[in-house]
Motif scaffolding. Structure first.
Motif, PDB file in Angstrom:
ATOM      1  N   ASN A   1       3.311  17.760  -1.986  1.00 33.63           N
ATOM      2  CA  ASN A   1       3.435  16.146  -2.642  1.00 33.63           C
ATOM      3  C   ASN A   1       4.753  15.811  -2.563  1.00 33.63           C
ATOM      4  O   ASN A   1       4.953  14.617  -2.302  1.00 33.63           O
ATOM      5  N   LEU A   2       5.822  16.538  -2.729  1.00 32.01           N
ATOM      6  CA  LEU A   2       7.098  16.084  -2.712  1.00 32.01           C
ATOM      7  C   LEU A   2       7.684  15.624  -1.143  1.00 32.01           C
ATOM      8  O   LEU A   2       8.026  14.569  -1.097  1.00 32.01           O
ATOM      9  N   ALA A   3       7.154  16.575  -0.092  1.00 37.90           N
ATOM     10  CA  ALA A   3       7.290  16.044   1.121  1.00 37.90           C
ATOM     11  C   ALA A   3       6.606  14.756   1.532  1.00 37.90           C
ATOM     12  O   ALA A   3       6.948  14.042   2.268  1.00 37.90           O
ATOM     13  N   CYS A   4       5.192  14.655   0.941  1.00 35.92           N
ATOM     14  CA  CYS A   4       4.479  13.709   1.189  1.00 35.92           C
ATOM     15  C   CYS A   4       5.070  12.183   0.644  1.00 35.92           C
ATOM     16  O   CYS A   4       5.083  11.069   1.269  1.00 35.92           O
ATOM     17  N   ALA A   5       5.538  12.426  -0.626  1.00 33.07           N
ATOM     18  CA  ALA A   5       6.245  11.144  -1.345  1.00 33.07           C
ATOM     19  C   ALA A   5       7.449  10.576  -0.338  1.00 33.07           C
ATOM     20  O   ALA A   5       7.660   9.480  -0.294  1.00 33.07           O
ATOM     21  N   LEU A   6       8.122  11.783   0.006  1.00 33.45           N
ATOM     22  CA  LEU A   6       9.498  11.336   1.030  1.00 33.45           C
ATOM     23  C   LEU A   6       8.942  10.696   2.341  1.00 33.45           C
ATOM     24  O   LEU A   6       9.589   9.474   2.672  1.00 33.45           O
ATOM     25  N   ALA A   7       7.877  11.057   2.806  1.00 37.52           N
ATOM     26  CA  ALA A   7       7.314  10.780   3.924  1.00 37.52           C
ATOM     27  C   ALA A   7       6.751   9.109   3.772  1.00 37.52           C
ATOM     28  O   ALA A   7       7.174   8.026   4.487  1.00 37.52           O
ATOM     29  N   PHE A   8       6.190   8.863   2.636  1.00 37.61           N
ATOM     30  CA  PHE A   8       5.895   7.524   2.444  1.00 37.61           C
ATOM     31  C   PHE A   8       7.143   6.731   2.102  1.00 37.61           C
ATOM     32  O   PHE A   8       6.774   5.329   2.343  1.00 37.61           O
ATOM     33  N   ALA A   9       7.867   7.209   1.442  1.00 36.58           N
ATOM     34  CA  ALA A   9       9.072   6.272   1.283  1.00 36.58           C
ATOM     35  C   ALA A   9       9.884   5.798   2.263  1.00 36.58           C
ATOM     36  O   ALA A   9      10.345   4.567   2.383  1.00 36.58           O
ATOM     37  N   LEU A  10      10.007   6.925   3.200  1.00 29.81           N
ATOM     38  CA  LEU A  10      10.664   6.537   4.506  1.00 29.81           C
ATOM     39  C   LEU A  10       9.962   5.307   5.234  1.00 29.81           C
ATOM     40  O   LEU A  10      10.401   4.633   5.826  1.00 29.81           O
ATOM     41  N   ALA A  11       8.607   5.555   5.346  1.00 28.32           N
ATOM     42  CA  ALA A  11       7.629   4.667   5.930  1.00 28.32           C
ATOM     43  C   ALA A  11       7.699   3.074   5.271  1.00 28.32           C
ATOM     44  O   ALA A  11       7.886   2.038   5.916  1.00 28.32           O
TER      45      ALA A  11
ATOM     46  N   GLY B   1       0.705  -1.169   0.033  1.00 28.69           N
ATOM     47  CA  GLY B   1       0.151  -0.166   0.162  1.00 28.69           C
ATOM     48  C   GLY B   1       0.786   1.245  -0.088  1.00 28.69           C
ATOM     49  O   GLY B   1       0.537   2.153  -0.773  1.00 28.69           O
ATOM     50  N   TYR B   2       2.054   1.062   0.682  1.00 22.57           N
ATOM     51  CA  TYR B   2       2.865   2.498   0.892  1.00 22.57           C
ATOM     52  C   TYR B   2       3.372   2.648  -0.568  1.00 22.57           C
ATOM     53  O   TYR B   2       3.726   3.811  -0.917  1.00 22.57           O
ATOM     54  N   THR B   3       3.910   1.526  -0.993  1.00 24.63           N
ATOM     55  CA  THR B   3       4.595   1.758  -2.247  1.00 24.63           C
ATOM     56  C   THR B   3       3.685   2.456  -3.511  1.00 24.63           C
ATOM     57  O   THR B   3       4.104   3.403  -4.077  1.00 24.63           O
ATOM     58  N   LEU B   4       2.364   1.743  -3.399  1.00 26.59           N
ATOM     59  CA  LEU B   4       1.344   2.510  -4.222  1.00 26.59           C
ATOM     60  C   LEU B   4       1.277   3.955  -3.966  1.00 26.59           C
ATOM     61  O   LEU B   4       1.026   4.850  -4.785  1.00 26.59           O
ATOM     62  N   PHE B   5       1.158   4.327  -2.690  1.00 26.04           N
ATOM     63  CA  PHE B   5       0.888   5.646  -2.354  1.00 26.04           C
ATOM     64  C   PHE B   5       2.093   6.318  -2.750  1.00 26.04           C
ATOM     65  O   PHE B   5       2.077   7.695  -3.300  1.00 26.04           O
ATOM     66  N   THR B   6       3.317   5.963  -2.685  1.00 25.94           N
ATOM     67  CA  THR B   6       4.590   6.912  -2.897  1.00 25.94           C
ATOM     68  C   THR B   6       4.556   6.977  -4.453  1.00 25.94           C
ATOM     69  O   THR B   6       4.762   8.108  -5.015  1.00 25.94           O
TER      70      THR B   6
ATOM     71  N   LEU C   1      16.059   1.075  -2.101  1.00 33.46           N
ATOM     72  CA  LEU C   1      16.643   0.827  -3.294  1.00 33.46           C
ATOM     73  C   LEU C   1      15.688  -0.104  -4.108  1.00 33.46           C
ATOM     74  O   LEU C   1      15.178   0.382  -5.282  1.00 33.46           O
ATOM     75  N   VAL C   2      15.289  -1.181  -3.530  1.00 28.24           N
ATOM     76  CA  VAL C   2      14.119  -2.047  -4.123  1.00 28.24           C
ATOM     77  C   VAL C   2      12.844  -1.337  -4.431  1.00 28.24           C
ATOM     78  O   VAL C   2      12.350  -1.423  -5.551  1.00 28.24           O
ATOM     79  N   GLN C   3      12.411  -0.519  -3.284  1.00 32.85           N
ATOM     80  CA  GLN C   3      11.302   0.206  -3.532  1.00 32.85           C
ATOM     81  C   GLN C   3      11.514   0.965  -4.594  1.00 32.85           C
ATOM     82  O   GLN C   3      10.390   1.458  -5.462  1.00 32.85           O
ATOM     83  N   ALA C   4      12.403   1.916  -4.882  1.00 29.70           N
ATOM     84  CA  ALA C   4      12.695   2.884  -5.913  1.00 29.70           C
ATOM     85  C   ALA C   4      12.572   2.129  -7.334  1.00 29.70           C
ATOM     86  O   ALA C   4      11.856   2.726  -8.270  1.00 29.70           O
ATOM     87  N   LEU C   5      13.196   1.016  -7.281  1.00 26.70           N
ATOM     88  CA  LEU C   5      13.131   0.252  -8.742  1.00 26.70           C
ATOM     89  C   LEU C   5      11.763  -0.406  -9.012  1.00 26.70           C
ATOM     90  O   LEU C   5      11.275  -0.189 -10.267  1.00 26.70           O
ATOM     91  N   PHE C   6      10.992  -0.601  -7.959  1.00 25.33           N
ATOM     92  CA  PHE C   6       9.604  -1.136  -8.197  1.00 25.33           C
ATOM     93  C   PHE C   6       8.779   0.112  -8.660  1.00 25.33           C
ATOM     94  O   PHE C   6       7.884   0.009  -9.739  1.00 25.33           O
ATOM     95  N   THR C   7       9.098   1.183  -8.191  1.00 25.52           N
ATOM     96  CA  THR C   7       8.265   2.309  -8.232  1.00 25.52           C
ATOM     97  C   THR C   7       8.723   2.776  -9.994  1.00 25.52           C
ATOM     98  O   THR C   7       7.566   3.326 -10.620  1.00 25.52           O
ATOM     99  N   LEU C   8       9.754   2.952 -10.305  1.00 24.70           N
ATOM    100  CA  LEU C   8       9.993   3.418 -11.607  1.00 24.70           C
ATOM    101  C   LEU C   8       9.492   2.526 -12.594  1.00 24.70           C
ATOM    102  O   LEU C   8       9.127   2.807 -13.881  1.00 24.70           O
ATOM    103  N   VAL C   9       9.373   1.187 -12.088  1.00 28.87           N
ATOM    104  CA  VAL C   9       9.005   0.082 -13.290  1.00 28.87           C
ATOM    105  C   VAL C   9       7.455   0.441 -13.554  1.00 28.87           C
ATOM    106  O   VAL C   9       6.937   0.423 -14.453  1.00 28.87           O
ATOM    107  N   LEU C  10       6.767   0.528 -12.206  1.00 24.87           N
ATOM    108  CA  LEU C  10       5.250   1.093 -12.412  1.00 24.87           C
ATOM    109  C   LEU C  10       5.057   2.132 -13.003  1.00 24.87           C
ATOM    110  O   LEU C  10       4.048   2.366 -13.646  1.00 24.87           O
TER     111      LEU C  10
END
Length: 529
Positions: free
Chosen positions: A316-326, A110-115, A359-368
């Protein structure tokens, strides 16, 4: 010395987050940044108005009852347990390890989709702003901006958590001040036609242009209504990095819910009367996020609308950072518990951040993002919209979908996953309270009251899920709920619950794999040091 295959080979230091890095204020800032109050109001209130008409405040009343009834469970758990596993660790306490691991898997998804959804929206906003103000257009449009924002966000997330918390404070305060100025101006002027109580009743759902309107529109709007609170729960994952976590975490959780509820009630009512409640759907809802800028220009001044535009982007930038951290911390915890590869459970030697998980989350986000960049849409003669995945460009009638659509799809899907976890937290709390009472030899009134609130909260969280799922069931069940006023959600929203189901099944398969590893014989699992 023998070591089982389940035990990490890395040193304990390389698997430890930064202790005592965050004070109460920092945990609260990150929690509020995750909610992205200004961006949520600007983007989601018009979307809710397009579904529920003028009854947007009623959506938040219902969502608020669910969230306030949720507080006994989260405060009880957060005062006793603090972990990077957040909600997942609490569910494990009440419902068992497997339920906890599956909940962590749901939260990570869920957090990855939010990010990703927020980064896509950020890309769309940047494209619109730079094109309008500077007449600058970059190849790839919102996709390119989203990719750049993704690299920036995850680059910042890898740094020490204390640096990230300082970075979001200024943006959070500015967006709160901006929202308060707008709400105050509209309230003092009485909106377009004066104050009215219709937005606080179901009567507001029947205004012209609301689709689907009625009770179903209210329930559909609750998905986004609850989504606007999501982010307050990010503070649950900082138990290993906060000073006095059993004070900081529950205070941040409770305070965030109360502040967000008051702001959303006031802001949604102000937006509705700002256009006049009769025009909540055909003007506020139809105008999308531009509607909020129109309100700023009308009630404060044209310059204020420009300020809102800029702060919407930074919010939105701060929000994306908060979700990525969590999310990084949920993945870190799942790696530490062996549900995911153990490498994800390691931390950066200098910054103590879960850099491999990020890093894994970032790669998944880019693919999506790149996959969603292939989505094209076409308006049909009857006014409906068709979608397809295609590499071809310039075909008559077809165009790349705007970033607002993927934002809606991903945020809705992520909300469904998180709602399931909220329900599981409530059930875990009920079981934990009743278990304590049984051990004490009698049922206690506080436990019964808190259990009743938890069950009420779960029921409210289940309503938006039902509005998506029940009408889509083929045959008698779907027909019955359609007869009650529900309607099948149009494509592609109607397939979103299937994505959540597939994610749950994926987590179940990982649990089976983990179980088979832990049940191997000692001769198979023992390795030399």
């Amino acid at each position: 010395m023998a070591m089982t295959s389940n035990e990490p080979r890395a040193s304990s230091e390389s698997r430890t987050l930064h202790p005592d890095a965050l004070g109460l204020g920092s945990v609260l800032y990150l929690s509020m940044a995750g909610a992205a109050v200004l961006a949520a109001v600007i983007t989601n209130v018009p979307l809710i108005a397009s579904q529920a008409g003028a009854s947007v405040p009623l959506v938040f009343v219902a969502a608020g009852v669910g969230l306030l009834s949720f507080t006994p469970a989260i405060v009880s758990f957060s005062r006793r347990s603090s972990s990077a596993g957040g909600f997942a660790s609490w569910i494990a306490t009440g419902l068992g390890t497997r339920a906890g691991l599956l909940s962590g898997w749901l939260m990570a998804g869920g957090y990855t989709l939010f990010t990703t959804s927020v980064l896509i929206l950020l890309g769309s906003l940047l494209q619109s702003a730079l094109s309008s103000y500077l007449h600058f257009n970059i190849p790839g449009g919102w996709v390119t901006y989203t990719v750049l924002a993704t690299l920036l966000t995850f680059g910042a997330a890898v740094l020490d958590i204390s640096l990230a918390s300082r970075g979001v404070v200024i943006f959070m305060l500015l967006e709160l001040i901006t929202l308060l100025i707008l709400d105050t101006a509209i309230t003092l002027k009485g909106g377009a036609h004066g104050h009215d109580l219709s937005p606080w009743s179901l009567a507001g759902t029947s205004v012209a242009g609301a689709a689907p309107g009625g009770l179903l529109g209210l329930l559909d709007g609750m998905v986004l209504g609850v989504w606007m609170f999501v982010g307050f729960d990010t503070s649950a994952v900082y138990g290993e990095e906060a000073r006095r976590p059993r004070v900081a975490v529950p205070v941040a959780l409770l305070f965030s819910i109360l502040v967000l509820l008051l702001l959303y009630l006031w802001s949604s009512y102000s937006a509705v009367i700002g256009f006049g409640w009769e025009h909540a759907a055909d003007q506020l809802g139809k105008g999308g996020y531009q509607s909020s800028y129109q309100l700023g220009a009308r009630y404060v001044g044209g310059w204020f609308a420009e300020v809102m535009n800029i702060l919407n982007i930074s919010s939105n930038l701060a929000c994306a950072l908060a979700f990525a951290l969590a999310c990084g911390r949920y993945l870190f915890d799942l790696g530490r518990k062996q549900l995911l590869p153990s490498q994800l459970g390691s931390t950066h030697p200098r910054w103590k951040s879960p850099h491999k998980a990020l890093l894994v989350q970032a790669l998944f986000t880019l693919v999506l993002v790149l996959l969603l960049a292939l989505v094209q849409q076409k308006t049909q003669a009857d006014g409906g919209t068709s979608y397809r995945l295609s590499l071809s460009l310039g075909e008559a009638g077809w165009s790349q979908t705007d970033g607002t659509n993927p934002y809606l799809w991903l945020s809705t899907t992520g909300t469904m996953a998180i709602l399931l976890v909220y329900i599981l937290v409530n059930l875990a709390a009920v079981r934990a309270w009743l278990r304590q009472d049984r051990q004490a030899g009698r049922l206690k009134l506080p436990s019964l009251v808190c259990s009743a609130l938890a069950l009420l909260s779960s029921l409210i969280f289940a309503l938006p899920l039902a509005s998506f799922i029940l009408p889509a069931i083929p045959g008698t069940v779907g027909n019955y709920f359609t007869s009650l006023g529900f309607a099948a959600t149009p494509f592609p929203l109607n397939i979103l619950p299937l994505l959540v189901l597939l994610w749950v099944l994926g987590g179940a398969l990982l649990l089976l794999r983990l179980s088979s590893r832990t049940q191997r014989t000692p001769a198979e699992s023992v390795q030399e040091e």
